[in-house]
Design an enzyme around this catalytic site. Structure first.
Site, PDB file in Angstrom:
ATOM      1  N   HIS A  23     -78.183  29.032 -49.993  1.00  0.00           N
ATOM      2  CA  HIS A  23     -78.216  29.187 -48.542  1.00  0.00           C
ATOM      3  C   HIS A  23     -79.642  29.505 -48.111  1.00  0.00           C
ATOM      4  CE1 HIS A  23     -77.364  30.784 -44.508  1.00  0.00           C
ATOM      5  NE2 HIS A  23     -76.294  30.022 -44.566  1.00  0.00           N
ATOM      6  N   ASP A  57     -69.285  27.072 -47.181  1.00  0.00           N
ATOM      7  CA  ASP A  57     -68.740  25.727 -47.355  1.00  0.00           C
ATOM      8  C   ASP A  57     -68.106  25.532 -48.720  1.00  0.00           C
ATOM      9  OD1 ASP A  57     -69.550  24.601 -44.820  1.00  0.00           O
ATOM     10  OD2 ASP A  57     -71.602  24.722 -45.555  1.00  0.00           O
TER      11      ASP A  57
END
Length: 459
Positions: free
Chosen positions: A337, A396
């Site tokens: 991320h 996700d």
């Protein structure tokens, strides 16, 4: 000049030899040497080499925290996400323990900066309910005509078409923009589900269009309108509601929210702004990542014979990074991320419920594969690439598994993300309109040398 041979009408959708020639020129003359970015100290992706974002604005709406100060130094820590100063973990725990759905409560918080009391919550609910409607003939004239195979494009088209039905479409006063945003938040689930049904109808399936119920929550209405028998379980609705809350906002610097700020700063209308944010979210590096995760795991399950064999799974992950597996992009989707380094709080929350849902659905083996990849992927990435911070599973990574176990169609994975994030976009648009008075215009350093024009016959 030589006249080009007449092409058939389908050439519009083909890569012709002429297009290939032009593409070669395009690639030749658009390439920039990567070392020049370092030479001129360009922050690629508006982030420094440590992954820290370049400060581009101020916001009261949400905060993404991935570091803490220890002995005067900034060090990585477990990630935290705050909505208007409230920790997302506390917010989720709060509405789950109280036994009510969280979408409207947290939307109120993000839009207005305060948690609603009972009276305010009821008033906000009624406001959204009365806006769960589309203009007359909108379904027939817009949604049913030329439905796209990609629901994000369908939704962008719908949002842009709503402009023509709004008598105050270009009014950017706070009350009017708030009205437009509340309309879109309420209408989004309908446009999303109806667009999905319209495309399936075009493909030969039965068509059924159900009106939303004023007695149901947003997540319940999505499931009810989506399924032909209108049935869903309480657990399904609660998990979808939680997913919507977790995706509502993520600071002002994420790609689609920054797009919202950029486009809003130009002075344009709400519908154009939201369509631009939709275009950003569609990308596989942003909202579309959950679909990539799901497809990656489908490919993994097809090529890994023993899902519990660590060596075999590790080899597949190596093949991913070496561009030998799946889409040959060299990525392990769902891992890493831009902000978080130790953990993504949204993934942590999801993971607790994923395990519970997997046990109820009889999907323990599949969950075990996800958990194994989550553990092995950071090790594999660290061995193959130079990384400046930790690598962790992001939201996700598990959201696609949750949606598949909820029997939601993959075509709606990213639209569901958008149905939540439109709340955050709305809050940020209102904040930009209220506080900023300059168009956002960063600088790009030109590298091309100046040239004299040469006449065509002399080239």
């Amino acid at each position: 000049m030589m006249r080009m041979e007449k092409k058939n009408k389908y050439a519009l959708f083909e890569i012709t030899p002429e297009i290939e020639h032009f593409a070669e020129l395009c690639e030749k003359n658009t390439t920039i040497e990567k070392d020049l970015y370092s030479k001129y100290e360009v922050k690629r992706g508006l982030r420094d080499v440590n992954g820290k974002g370049v400060l581009a604005g101020l916001t009261n709406i949400s905060d993404v925290c991935a570091t803490k100060i220890v002995d005067g130094k900034e060090v990585p820590c477990a990630g935290n996400l705050y909505y208007r100063g409230y920790n997302i973990k506390d917010l989720v725990r709060g509405f789950l323990e109280d036994g009510h759905f969280g979408f409207e409560e947290i939307a109120y918080l993000l839009l207005f900066g305060e948690l609603p009391n009972i009276k305010e919550s009821e008033m906000f609910h009624e406001t959204l309910v009365e806006r769960r409607t589309l203009p007359p003939t909108f379904v027939r004239d817009v949604i049913m005509k030329a439905p796209s195979q990609d629901m994000m494009n369908t939704l962008a088209k719908c949002i842009l078409n709503l402009y023509t039905y709004d008598r105050k479409a270009d009014d950017t006063s706070i009350p009017n923009v708030l009205r437009q945003c509340l309309n879109l938040i309420s209408q989004f689930p309908m446009m999303m589900v109806y667009g999905y049904h319209a495309y399936n109808y075009r493909m030969g399936d039965d068509l059924f269009i159900y009106a939303p119920s004023p007695d149901l929550s947003t997540s319940e209405n999505i499931l009810m309108m989506l399924r032909e028998d209108r049935k869903y379980t309480e657990l399904e609705a609660k998990l979808l509601d939680m997913a919507l809350v977790l995706h509502m906002d993520h600071g002002g610097g994420n790609n689609s929210t920054f797009t919202t700020h950029v486009v809003t700063s130009s002075g344009t209308d709400t519908y154009s702004t939201m369509a631009a944010a939709m275009a950003s979210l569609k990308g596989p590096k942003h909202g579309g990542a959950n679909i990539k995760v799901t497809k990656m795991f489908e490919d993994m399950k097809a090529h890994v014979s023993d899902w519990e064999d660590e060596d075999e799974v590790r080899q597949y992950l190596n093949d991913l990074l070496e561009k030998k597996a799946f889409d040959q992009k060299g990525l392990i989707y769902g891992m890493g991320h831009a902000i978080y380094s130790v953990s993504d709080p949204r993934a942590d929350i999801f993971k607790k419920f994923v395990k519970q849902l997997a046990e109820e659905k009889g999907c323990e083996k599949e969950y075990g594969l996800y958990a194994l990849v989550e553990r092995l992927a950071p090790e594999v990435i660290a061995q193959k690439r130079k990384i400046y911070k930790g690598v962790n599973a992001n939201v996700d990574f598990y959201s696609g598994l949750v949606y598949s176990m909820l029997d939601l169609p993959p075509a709606l994975y990213t639209p569901i993300f958008a149905a939540a994030r439109i709340v955050g976009w709305s809050a940020h648009r209102l904040e930009e309109l209220k506080n900023a008075d300059k168009i956002i215009r960063p600088a790009y350093k030109p590298l091309a040398s100046y040239k004299e024009y040469v006449k065509m016959e002399d080239r």
